[in-house]
Each structure stands twice: as C-alpha cells, then as structure tokens.
Design a protein around this motif. Structure first.
Motif, PDB file in Angstrom:
ATOM      1  N   GLY A  10      83.650  15.036  69.125  1.00 20.47           N
ATOM      2  CA  GLY A  10      84.495  14.493  70.172  1.00 20.47           C
ATOM      3  C   GLY A  10      85.332  13.327  69.686  1.00 20.47           C
ATOM      4  O   GLY A  10      85.440  13.063  68.489  1.00 20.47           O
ATOM      5  N   VAL A  11      85.938  12.619  70.633  1.00 25.53           N
ATOM      6  CA  VAL A  11      86.821  11.489  70.337  1.00 25.53           C
ATOM      7  C   VAL A  11      85.981  10.222  70.248  1.00 25.53           C
ATOM      8  O   VAL A  11      85.538   9.675  71.261  1.00 25.53           O
ATOM      9  CB  VAL A  11      87.908  11.347  71.415  1.00 25.53           C
ATOM     10  N   THR A  12      85.756   9.753  69.035  1.00 22.44           N
ATOM     11  CA  THR A  12      84.923   8.577  68.812  1.00 22.44           C
ATOM     12  C   THR A  12      85.655   7.308  69.235  1.00 22.44           C
ATOM     13  O   THR A  12      86.856   7.165  68.974  1.00 22.44           O
ATOM     14  CB  THR A  12      84.555   8.474  67.324  1.00 22.44           C
ATOM     15  N   PRO A  13      84.967   6.366  69.903  1.00 28.50           N
ATOM     16  CA  PRO A  13      85.611   5.096  70.260  1.00 28.50           C
ATOM     17  C   PRO A  13      86.100   4.353  69.022  1.00 28.50           C
ATOM     18  O   PRO A  13      85.537   4.502  67.933  1.00 28.50           O
ATOM     19  CB  PRO A  13      84.493   4.308  70.963  1.00 28.50           C
ATOM     20  N   SER A  14      87.139   3.571  69.185  1.00 23.87           N
ATOM     21  CA  SER A  14      87.632   2.750  68.086  1.00 23.87           C
ATOM     22  C   SER A  14      86.597   1.689  67.728  1.00 23.87           C
ATOM     23  O   SER A  14      85.716   1.349  68.526  1.00 23.87           O
ATOM     24  CB  SER A  14      88.956   2.088  68.476  1.00 23.87           C
ATOM     25  N   SER A  15      86.706   1.143  66.524  1.00 20.64           N
ATOM     26  CA  SER A  15      85.778   0.109  66.065  1.00 20.64           C
ATOM     27  C   SER A  15      85.879  -1.116  66.964  1.00 20.64           C
ATOM     28  O   SER A  15      86.974  -1.506  67.385  1.00 20.64           O
ATOM     29  CB  SER A  15      86.095  -0.283  64.623  1.00 20.64           C
ATOM     30  N   ARG A  16      84.718  -1.746  67.236  1.00 13.58           N
ATOM     31  CA  ARG A  16      84.696  -2.907  68.118  1.00 13.58           C
ATOM     32  C   ARG A  16      83.365  -3.624  68.010  1.00 13.58           C
ATOM     33  O   ARG A  16      82.387  -3.097  67.480  1.00 13.58           O
ATOM     34  CB  ARG A  16      84.923  -2.466  69.570  1.00 13.58           C
ATOM     35  N   CYS A  17      83.317  -4.825  68.559  1.00 13.75           N
ATOM     36  CA  CYS A  17      82.071  -5.551  68.737  1.00 13.75           C
ATOM     37  C   CYS A  17      82.136  -6.271  70.079  1.00 13.75           C
ATOM     38  O   CYS A  17      83.178  -6.269  70.748  1.00 13.75           O
ATOM     39  CB  CYS A  17      81.825  -6.547  67.602  1.00 13.75           C
ATOM     40  N   ALA A  18      81.008  -6.860  70.502  1.00 14.75           N
ATOM     41  CA  ALA A  18      80.910  -7.574  71.782  1.00 14.75           C
ATOM     42  C   ALA A  18      81.188  -6.671  72.973  1.00 14.75           C
ATOM     43  O   ALA A  18      81.563  -7.142  74.044  1.00 14.75           O
ATOM     44  CB  ALA A  18      81.821  -8.794  71.814  1.00 14.75           C
ATOM     45  N   HIS A  19      80.991  -5.364  72.809  1.00 17.04           N
ATOM     46  CA  HIS A  19      81.100  -4.406  73.897  1.00 17.04           C
ATOM     47  C   HIS A  19      79.733  -4.213  74.539  1.00 17.04           C
ATOM     48  O   HIS A  19      78.763  -4.878  74.173  1.00 17.04           O
ATOM     49  CB  HIS A  19      81.611  -3.068  73.363  1.00 17.04           C
TER      50      HIS A  19
END
Length: 313
Positions: A10-19
């Motif tokens: 599927g469509v993987t979320p973009s890279s992130r932190c503090a989510h």
C-alpha cells in the motif's frame, strides 16, 4: 524474544517523528497514524495500517471543516471508534484544543468544551479509563507541568484533579499505561534538567500516587533514564522501547515545536543558558546509545514492578 520486520503493501506514510500511532478495534485491526514532523513541516494527514493484511492506506475524512491544525507532540486516544486529539505544537505555538475524528461518520469535529481546560502543551501523555480521558504533565518551551486533568466525553467537560501521595516531579516525554481499571503507570520522561527512569502509579479511586521501587529481574538492569520512548501493556507486562541514536530530524522537531514561543517568551526563561542547553531535548536527542528494550512484570503485588528480560543490540 526476537524482532521481525513484516512485509507491508500500500501507500506508506512519509517519514516523520512526533506523530501518534493508535490502535482501534478489539484486536487493533486498524492502526491510525496522525500528524507529526517531517523534518521540514508539521503534518496533519491520516494513514491507516490494516494489521490483518499489513496494508497501508491514506484516510481522507469526508468532512474536514473542523480538522485540527498540523501538529506534533500531541496525543491521540480512542473511545468508541472516535479518535480524540489533544494538544501539541503547531510550529507557530503550543495548543490545547480538542478535536475528534469520528471513524464511522468520517468527519472531524472540534469540541466545544467547558470546565478547567489544560494549558497549551506538548509531549504530555494521555489515556482513557472508561469514558474519562486522563492527561498527565507535559510542557512548553518555558515550563514543565506536574498537573493531572480529566476530560469527560459524556458531557464534554474538563476538570483539574488534585492528587495525594508521593507525587512525580513535573516532566514531559514520559509514558503512561492503564493497568486494570483503576491504575495509571507513569515511567520516565524529562524534568527540564535531566532524563528520568522512575516509576509512579496513580490509583484512580483515591487519586493517590505511589512511587514504585523497581529492581532488575533475572540479572537484567533497570531501564536507563529516557524520554520520548514508548510503553505498551501486553497482559500483565509493560514493554518499554526506545532506540537512542543521533536524530537530526528530532533536533529540528523540537526547534519547530517551540520556535515562535521561544521568540515571544525569551525574557521569562527560568534557567541559565547552560542549564537550558542541558535541558533542551534537542541536545538530549544528540546523545547516542544502544537499542534498549525492557520487559517489566506488572503482575503486581500491589505496586511492584520488576524487569523480566533485557535485550540489547
């Protein structure tokens, strides 16, 4: 105990932190990712992981009129298939608004609330017990809080509660887990000057705090002091995890969370520059270390916790 990396589609979320990453359903068949910091901007998108098929999809609510601002350092708690988003930092300021994502109706609502609303904050912790959402501690760029607030979803009312006993010191970046139907277990965090590894239990029927003397079990050391970790209850066990390594994105995140408030509130800072530098989580985030995982037995002789297993890699 061993790690595995599942294959996801599927469509993987973009890279992130503090989510936030919030399970929904009796078996957590769906897990919702909301918000966070990309390294360049705050986010407000929603992604869903189907844990049965390990498939990602992006969720776009039908009604976004009252959607929350992009943010990081917030909390999301689930109650009756509704996700309650509280607080965080928007990059312009800290917030104390409360939004609800109704998963069945696919719409956002900003709640009109009454009572004593918590001050704007981020890196707090929150958990539901019944129809009450408990919000514990947190901070902004000048203060660290030691207060406890309760939101009643049945009447949309906030109240600040007085607690007794051996109260924890003010902190942010700690974790909270629900134990049974009457206890909240708080571990670790940062008090503005140093990271912590203490354990406190709040008994909700009496609103009394107890500090738990924790020792390592089976030859394992107690977890090192930490903030920004995760803690998850599995049956009578609490699993604490944090990988300590250099994270430039995390450094920029904390700068973004407090950017505008730093400019406005600089005269009100309580610490010297050196103490602020030591307290600044951007500097804490630069300290490298190992992957540490601790499994604690919360099978509680009243309030006893002990380490069951430790692995390091």
């Amino acid at each position: 105990m061993s790690w595995s990396r599942p294959s996801v589609t599927g469509v993987t979320p973009s890279s992130r932190c503090a989510h936030t990453f919030t399970g929904v359903g009796t078996r957590h068949e769906r897990a919702y990712v909301f918000g966070g910091w990309s390294g360049k901007q705050m986010l407000a998108d929603i992604h869903v992981l189907n844990t049965d098929t390990m498939t990602w999809s992006e969720a776009v609510p039908a009604d976004t009129t009252e959607a929350p601002l992009p943010r990081g350092g917030h909390t999301v708690c689930e109650f009756e298939r509704r996700l309650y988003v509280f607080g965080g930092g928007s990059g312009a300021h800290f917030v104390n608004d409360l939004h609800v994502l109704d998963l069945a109706a696919s719409c956002w609502r900003q709640l009109r609330v009454a009572g004593t609303i918590p001050s704007p904050r981020s890196r707090h912790a929150a958990a539901f017990v019944g129809s009450l959402m408990y919000v514990l501690f947190g901070g902004d760029d000048t203060r660290v809080y030691d207060d406890v607030h309760v939101f009643d979803v049945l009447n949309n009312t906030w109240r600040r509660v007085d607690t007794i006993g051996d109260r924890p010191c003010a902190r942010w970046g700690h974790s909270v887990c629900v134990l049974g139907n009457d206890k909240l277990v708080v571990f670790g965090g940062h008090d503005g000057e140093r990271m912590l590894n203490d354990v406190h239990v709040l008994t909700l029927s009496t609103m009394a705090w107890t500090r738990v003397p924790v020792a390592g079990g089976l030859g394992a050391p107690r977890p090192a002091a930490r903030a920004g970790h995760t803690a998850t209850r599995v049956g009578t066990t609490i699993v604490v995890f944090w990988r300590r390594r250099r994270r430039p994105v995390a450094q920029r995140l904390l700068a973004a969370l407090a950017r505008s408030d730093n400019r406005r509130r600089r005269p009100r800072r309580r610490h010297s520059d050196e103490r602020r530098r030591q307290a600044d989580p951007r500097h804490v985030a630069r300290r490298s270390g190992a992957v540490a995982q601790r499994v604690w037995n919360a099978r509680a002789t009243r309030h006893s916790l002990c380490a069951l297993e430790s692995c390091r890699g």
